[in-house]
Design a protein around this motif. Structure first.
Motif, PDB file in Angstrom:
ATOM      1  N   ALA A  32       0.833  -1.206   0.000  1.00  0.00           N
ATOM      2  CA  ALA A  32       0.000   0.000   0.000  1.00  0.00           C
ATOM      3  C   ALA A  32       0.863   1.250   0.000  1.00  0.00           C
ATOM      4  CB  ALA A  32      -0.934  -0.016   1.209  1.00  0.00           C
ATOM      5  N   LEU A  33       1.962   1.213   0.767  1.00  0.00           N
ATOM      6  CA  LEU A  33       2.861   2.360   0.800  1.00  0.00           C
ATOM      7  C   LEU A  33       3.529   2.576  -0.548  1.00  0.00           C
ATOM      8  CD1 LEU A  33       4.567   1.890   4.289  1.00  0.00           C
ATOM      9  CD2 LEU A  33       2.966   3.706   3.634  1.00  0.00           C
ATOM     10  N   ILE A  34       3.929   1.451  -1.172  1.00  0.00           N
ATOM     11  CA  ILE A  34       4.590   1.562  -2.476  1.00  0.00           C
ATOM     12  C   ILE A  34       3.660   2.200  -3.498  1.00  0.00           C
ATOM     13  CG2 ILE A  34       5.482   0.213  -4.417  1.00  0.00           C
ATOM     14  CD1 ILE A  34       6.675  -1.711  -2.358  1.00  0.00           C
ATOM     15  N   SER A  35       2.354   1.913  -3.367  1.00  0.00           N
ATOM     16  CA  SER A  35       1.403   2.472  -4.334  1.00  0.00           C
ATOM     17  C   SER A  35       1.314   3.980  -4.228  1.00  0.00           C
ATOM     18  CB  SER A  35       0.011   1.858  -4.116  1.00  0.00           C
ATOM     19  OG  SER A  35      -0.541   2.310  -2.889  1.00  0.00           O
ATOM     20  N   LEU A  36       1.762   4.543  -3.082  1.00  0.00           N
ATOM     21  CA  LEU A  36       1.729   5.989  -2.899  1.00  0.00           C
ATOM     22  C   LEU A  36       3.029   6.651  -3.312  1.00  0.00           C
ATOM     23  CD1 LEU A  36      -0.037   6.184   0.581  1.00  0.00           C
ATOM     24  CD2 LEU A  36      -1.072   6.454  -1.673  1.00  0.00           C
ATOM     25  N   VAL A  37       4.011   5.844  -3.693  1.00  0.00           N
ATOM     26  CA  VAL A  37       5.306   6.394  -4.064  1.00  0.00           C
ATOM     27  C   VAL A  37       5.340   6.642  -5.564  1.00  0.00           C
ATOM     28  CG1 VAL A  37       7.782   5.948  -4.119  1.00  0.00           C
ATOM     29  CG2 VAL A  37       6.435   5.224  -2.137  1.00  0.00           C
ATOM     30  N   ASN A  38       5.729   7.858  -5.961  1.00  0.00           N
ATOM     31  CA  ASN A  38       5.778   8.141  -7.396  1.00  0.00           C
ATOM     32  C   ASN A  38       7.115   7.696  -7.979  1.00  0.00           C
ATOM     33  OD1 ASN A  38       7.742  10.105  -6.965  1.00  0.00           O
ATOM     34  ND2 ASN A  38       6.320  11.824  -7.117  1.00  0.00           N
ATOM     35  N   PRO A  39       7.217   7.638  -9.310  1.00  0.00           N
ATOM     36  CA  PRO A  39       8.454   7.145  -9.925  1.00  0.00           C
ATOM     37  C   PRO A  39       9.679   7.970  -9.594  1.00  0.00           C
ATOM     38  CG  PRO A  39       6.638   7.151 -11.498  1.00  0.00           C
ATOM     39  CD  PRO A  39       6.151   7.857 -10.282  1.00  0.00           C
ATOM     40  N   ALA A  40       9.480   9.208  -9.155  1.00  0.00           N
ATOM     41  CA  ALA A  40      10.637  10.052  -8.861  1.00  0.00           C
ATOM     42  C   ALA A  40      11.215   9.776  -7.492  1.00  0.00           C
ATOM     43  CB  ALA A  40      10.229  11.526  -8.952  1.00  0.00           C
ATOM     44  N   GLY A  41      10.549   8.917  -6.717  1.00  0.00           N
ATOM     45  CA  GLY A  41      11.086   8.579  -5.412  1.00  0.00           C
ATOM     46  C   GLY A  41      10.438   9.330  -4.268  1.00  0.00           C
ATOM     47  N   GLY A  42       9.583  10.332  -4.550  1.00  0.00           N
ATOM     48  CA  GLY A  42       8.887  11.053  -3.502  1.00  0.00           C
ATOM     49  C   GLY A  42       7.603  10.332  -3.140  1.00  0.00           C
ATOM     50  N   HIS A  43       7.096  10.585  -1.939  1.00  0.00           N
ATOM     51  CA  HIS A  43       5.893   9.903  -1.493  1.00  0.00           C
ATOM     52  C   HIS A  43       4.637  10.517  -2.089  1.00  0.00           C
ATOM     53  CE1 HIS A  43       7.780   7.136   1.344  1.00  0.00           C
ATOM     54  NE2 HIS A  43       8.602   8.133   1.671  1.00  0.00           N
ATOM     55  N   TRP A  44       4.718  11.739  -2.548  1.00  0.00           N
ATOM     56  CA  TRP A  44       3.564  12.394  -3.152  1.00  0.00           C
ATOM     57  C   TRP A  44       4.025  13.151  -4.398  1.00  0.00           C
ATOM     58  CZ3 TRP A  44      -0.842  10.956  -0.933  1.00  0.00           C
ATOM     59  CH2 TRP A  44      -0.840  10.574   0.408  1.00  0.00           C
ATOM     60  N   PRO A  45       3.123  13.451  -5.295  1.00  0.00           N
ATOM     61  CA  PRO A  45       3.518  14.322  -6.414  1.00  0.00           C
ATOM     62  C   PRO A  45       3.963  15.688  -5.888  1.00  0.00           C
ATOM     63  CG  PRO A  45       1.367  13.315  -6.811  1.00  0.00           C
ATOM     64  CD  PRO A  45       1.712  13.036  -5.384  1.00  0.00           C
ATOM     65  N   HIS A  46       4.869  16.320  -6.582  1.00  0.00           N
ATOM     66  CA  HIS A  46       5.273  17.681  -6.237  1.00  0.00           C
ATOM     67  C   HIS A  46       4.115  18.624  -6.554  1.00  0.00           C
ATOM     68  CE1 HIS A  46       9.541  16.759  -5.520  1.00  0.00           C
ATOM     69  NE2 HIS A  46       9.455  15.932  -6.562  1.00  0.00           N
ATOM     70  N   ARG A  47       3.607  19.287  -5.548  1.00  0.00           N
ATOM     71  CA  ARG A  47       2.541  20.268  -5.725  1.00  0.00           C
ATOM     72  C   ARG A  47       3.171  21.581  -6.195  1.00  0.00           C
ATOM     73  NH1 ARG A  47      -1.991  20.359  -2.738  1.00  0.00           N
ATOM     74  NH2 ARG A  47      -1.381  22.421  -1.983  1.00  0.00           N
ATOM     75  N   ILE A  48       2.641  22.152  -7.298  1.00  0.00           N
ATOM     76  CA  ILE A  48       3.270  23.330  -7.906  1.00  0.00           C
ATOM     77  C   ILE A  48       2.243  24.445  -8.056  1.00  0.00           C
ATOM     78  CG2 ILE A  48       4.374  24.231 -10.004  1.00  0.00           C
ATOM     79  CD1 ILE A  48       5.517  21.403 -10.435  1.00  0.00           C
TER      80      ILE A  48
END
Length: 898
Positions: A32-48
């Motif tokens: 479940a934790l892995i499913s929240l990890v993005n391909p860039a290695g962060g746990h969430w998308p970068h909010r911009i």
């Protein structure tokens, strides 16, 4: 948690079977934790969050960002900077159309606001950012010391605002629009986005909006992860011109022009140096992409040719066409050495750095980085010298924003591009906006891009690694635009509607000179409704020195298209009032008079978009574009030179040349007299004028001693806006030989009852043009009632009066009196624009003295409600139905042959 779970005590406690069950459960949790990890290695998308001035390179940067994988980079919000390269009214529609095309109507967009800043530095919520921080007050009108550097013509705001004529021709139109008092403000959007979670901020313009946010919301600073900004220039970096030694330092550092008053600053930082200083010194991690790096990666010929070959998506086609028209209309032959995709490059560097966030040195694919100690220069030495230039210090016992009386913010502040202080001894000495290396206590350690990296793909024909990535991303089929305007509608077709008057006798040849205020569009609709036997409207001249910016000319084209009058030429006048253009560089100039127009709150922001209602007009095939031809002085012929925007002078001369011998033109002018003065000054032009009807002016200190309407210049009690905005032009007209009929402010005020005219409209036959006029008047009245900043809305209602008087309806019981009038054109600002009665030096002018208001309301409403000469295409919604289902679907009774 894993260390605790598998320590020896736990192992002893758990049986073998229990360990199996526990391990299975843990695998599920880890999954479940892995499913929240993005391909860039962060746990969430970068909010911009993006703050942009919507320049053309910003548009490409925004599309490049929208194409990214949303599991890595999630665009949360956009705020529009209103004191940079684009006027706010057009920018908001531009952003909305881009987001609609890209399927991102969920992204909130903030702009403007009704707040203010007190003299003691107290910042109210929702400050609009219409001016740099040091000039902010309680009004949205004010100085333009820094904004002078941005041209309003010739590669300036006019081109940017209309996006080179491409927005209306290419982008689809969504359902969102700017609406005064309802539009989310920049500050509100920033607060919502940043308070919702850790956010990275991209600054692609002046830093005004974000500086205000930080100063007003220090508790939210912890939620700003990082700031990436394109702007500034730290060290000289020569362009790679042929025949030059690339190691040789340039003679200037920045990119302002002309450089003689400030050779150090770059546009984004110069637009608000104090705001940039506050952002840089906020303590938030900061990465700067200055001219040092962008200038090492201009748009090469090889990149341009490859881009021309690769246009696989709507967004790629749009970006290329925008880039191409810049290339084709560049004022020199070294476009490929001078033009850089500044903000796009910054976004590329930022995204690549964020992907490599495990490095602490800003490692990225596209730029070499270096830590530097820098500051932003906000004033010039000697510090503490009180010369009246510095609004942070002047007039205060305690300086504004708690700056020190003898500190780095206390020196001379540049007053404009011709500031004598900055031109001493013929050498530019001002450094306002300079991102300067500094070893003192004022310095901040910042990560700086110093040079673009070469393309690692040795087989590529162009050198920059970023350009290779940009083409790959913008052409990717992933997250592509849904459609352009042509693909959105299966029966899309641009048609010019021209009238067939047959053998009908033509009336008085008339030219309407307008500054595109809200009232001018009502007057235009009235003129278009009059029988051609009475008024033969030959052309429209646009004055961009009044209540709307030049790009609003697109709304004029749309009104003409709706009314089936695509045959009427529209000419764009000079960008500055007489004597206000820079003598050495005409694309920039002073703002001595134009600064009186509010930027928001009933001014530019609202007028530019016609209070949001212009989105309902059908799209005309005609639109502003810098397309040009060699025969008109352009360097080369563009792809569509026939679409070039004619000048006011060209349209006037064409009309005059087309008239029968002995015929003369009547002129109605509803704005500053800039165009009319230039016509009168041209050879024999005044001989072609039958008479001039002028809406504006106030006969000050007359028998009623009523005041003028210069509410943004309270020291000037008796002037009226149209005369004040170009007093030298007004003087030229009022000393000429032409016959003048004046409709003064006193008479405009006698017909300013919104309630009365709206009652008449509601009881009248509803033609499309009457419906549009009623909605516009209703909006003006609503705004006037709801917010004090809109108290002046009735001045636009009175602007219709000139067109009605011109038509000569005897039922209005109008009376006139000849008076010798004189215009004060120079001297004390307290008297500029005032009109007085002067028996010795005044010119005899026919002045409207009286009219029956009730008859006026009835007449105007009756004309707009007449089905004769009505709209051939009533709205954009009708146009959508036509483009969606084909011509056979249209069955509306107002589509009549003129």
């Amino acid at each position: 948690m894993l260390d605790f779970a598998w320590n020896s005590g736990v192992r002893t406690f758990l049986s073998k079977n229990q360990r199996v069950i526990w391990a299975a459960a843990m695998i599920g949790c880890v999954g479940a934790l892995i499913s929240l990890v993005n391909p860039a290695g962060g746990h969430w998308p970068h909010r911009i969050l993006v703050d942009t001035d919507v320049d053309t390179d910003d548009v490409s940067a925004l599309l490049y960002l929208l194409k990214q994988d949303t599991t890595q980079f999630d665009l949360q919000a956009i705020t529009v900077n209103t004191n940079g390269w684009s006027e706010a009214g057009h920018a908001i529609n531009h952003i909305y159309d881009i987001l609609f095309m890209m399927g991102r109507d969920d992204v909130p967009v903030g702009i403007g606001g009704e707040g203010g800043i007190l003299p003691n530095g107290t910042i109210f919520p929702n400050v609009g950012g219409y001016q740099p921080l040091i000039d902010q007050g309680l009004s949205t009108a004010g100085e333009c010391r820094y904004r002078q550097a941005i041209p309003v013509a010739q590669r300036g705001r006019l081109d940017v605002n209309s996006n080179y004529g491409l927005r209306k021709a290419f982008l689809p139109q969504g359902g969102r629009r700017y609406t005064p008092l309802e539009q989310p403000t920049a500050q509100h959007v920033m607060i919502d986005a940043i308070s919702s979670g850790p956010t990275t901020v991209f600054l692609m313009g002046a830093h005004t909006n974000f500086a205000i946010f930080l100063m007003n919301n220090p508790h939210l600073k912890k939620n700003v992860k990082h700031i990436y900004a394109m702007g500034g220039s730290i060290r000289p970096n020569c362009l790679k011109n042929k025949g030059l030694d690339n190691s040789r330092e340039c003679s200037y550092i920045g990119n302002l022009y002309p450089q003689d008053s400030n050779p150090y600053a770059e546009f984004n930082i110069f637009s608000d140096p104090f705001a940039a200083y506050k952002v840089l010194h906020s303590g938030i991690p900061f990465t700067l992409i200055p001219l040092d790096a962008t200038n090492t990666s201009p748009v090469s010929k090889s990149f341009f040719m490859e881009f021309e070959r690769r246009q696989d998506t709507y967004e790629a086609k749009y970006c290329f066409q925008a880039l191409k028209i810049i290339r084709d209309t560049w004022l020199s032959n070294i476009f490929h050495e001078q033009y850089c995709m500044w903000d796009s490059f910054m976004v590329g560097v930022a995204l690549s750095t964020m992907r490599n966030s495990h490095y602490d040195n800003g490692e990225n694919e596209f730029a070499e980085m270096r830590y530097m100690n820098i500051t932003v220069v906000t004033s010039n030495q000697p510090y503490g010298a009180l010369d009246g230039s510095n609004p942070l210090i002047t007039g205060y016992s305690m300086p504004k924003f708690n700056v020190h009386k003898n500190g780095v913010h206390s020196g001379h502040v540049q007053m404009g591009m011709q500031d004598p202080f900055c031109l001493q001894k013929g050498k530019g000495i001002c450094q306002d906006g300079y991102t300067k290396e500094d070893t003192g206590e004022d310095a901040v350690r910042v990560l700086v891009a110093v040079k673009a990296k070469a393309n690692y793909d040795k087989g590529s024909s162009f050198g920059s690694g970023f350009y290779r990535d940009f083409l790959h991303v913008i052409n990717s089929p992933e997250r592509t635009g849904r459609f352009d305007i042509r693909r959105q509608y299966p029966f899309h077709k641009e048609v010019l509607y021209k009238p067939n008057f047959g053998k009908r006798m033509r009336g008085n040849p008339t030219v309407f000179d307008m500054d595109m205020s809200a009232g001018d569009f009502l007057a235009l609709l009235y003129l278009l409704k009059l029988p051609v036997e009475l008024i033969d409207l030959k052309g429209i001249l646009i004055s961009p020195t009044g209540w709307a910016t030049p790009a609003t000319i697109d709304v004029v084209y749309d009104i003409l298209h709706m009314m089936g009058r695509d045959d009427i030429p529209v000419g764009l006048g000079e960008a500055f009032a007489v004597g206000q253009a820079n003598p050495s560089f005409a694309a920039i100039g002073d703002c001595m008079y134009s600064k009186a127009i509010p930027h928001g709150s009933g001014g530019y922001l609202d007028s530019d978009t016609l209070y949001g209602l212009a989105r309902d007009l059908p799209r005309s095939p005609r639109r502003y574009t810098p397309e040009n031809a060699v025969k008109f002085g352009a360097p080369i012929d563009t792809d569509n030179p026939e679409l070039r925007q004619p000048s006011a002078h060209y349209v006037w001369k064409s009309i005059a040349d087309s008239l029968d011998p002995g015929s003369k033109i009547t002129v109605l002018t509803n704005g500053p007299l800039t165009n009319l003065a230039q016509i009168i000054l041209s050879e024999n032009a005044s001989l072609m004028i039958q008479g001039v009807y002028i809406v504006g002016g106030h006969i000050g200190k007359a028998k009623d001693n009523s005041k003028g309407n210069m509410f943004t210049v309270p020291s000037n009690e008796y002037a009226e806006f149209n005369m004040f905005l170009d007093p030298l032009a007004a003087k030229e007209v009022f000393t000429s030989s032409v016959n003048i009929t004046l409709v003064p402010l006193q008479m405009q005020r006698s017909v300013n009852s919104f309630n009365t005219i709206l009652i008449r409209m509601n009881a009248t036959t509803q033609t499309p043009e009457l419906v549009f006029a009623r909605r516009l008047l209703s909006r003006l009245w609503q705004l006037q009632q709801e917010h004090y900043r809109y108290h002046h809305m009735d001045i636009f209602l009175g602007e219709i009066l000139g067109a009605v008087i011109l038509a000569g309806n005897s039922h209005l019981n109008q009376t006139f009196m000849s008076k010798p009038l004189k215009v004060f054109a120079d001297g004390d600002i307290k008297a500029v624009g005032e009109i007085t009665i002067d028996e010795e030096q005044g010119k005899k002018v026919n002045v409207l003295e009286n009219i029956n208001p009730e008859a006026y309301y009835d007449h105007f409403t009756r004309v707009l409600g007449d089905h004769r000469q009505s709209a051939v295409l009533g709205s954009f919604q009708e146009q959508e139905r036509l483009w969606t289902s084909g011509p056979e679907s249209m069955n509306v009774d107002h589509n009549q042959n003129l």
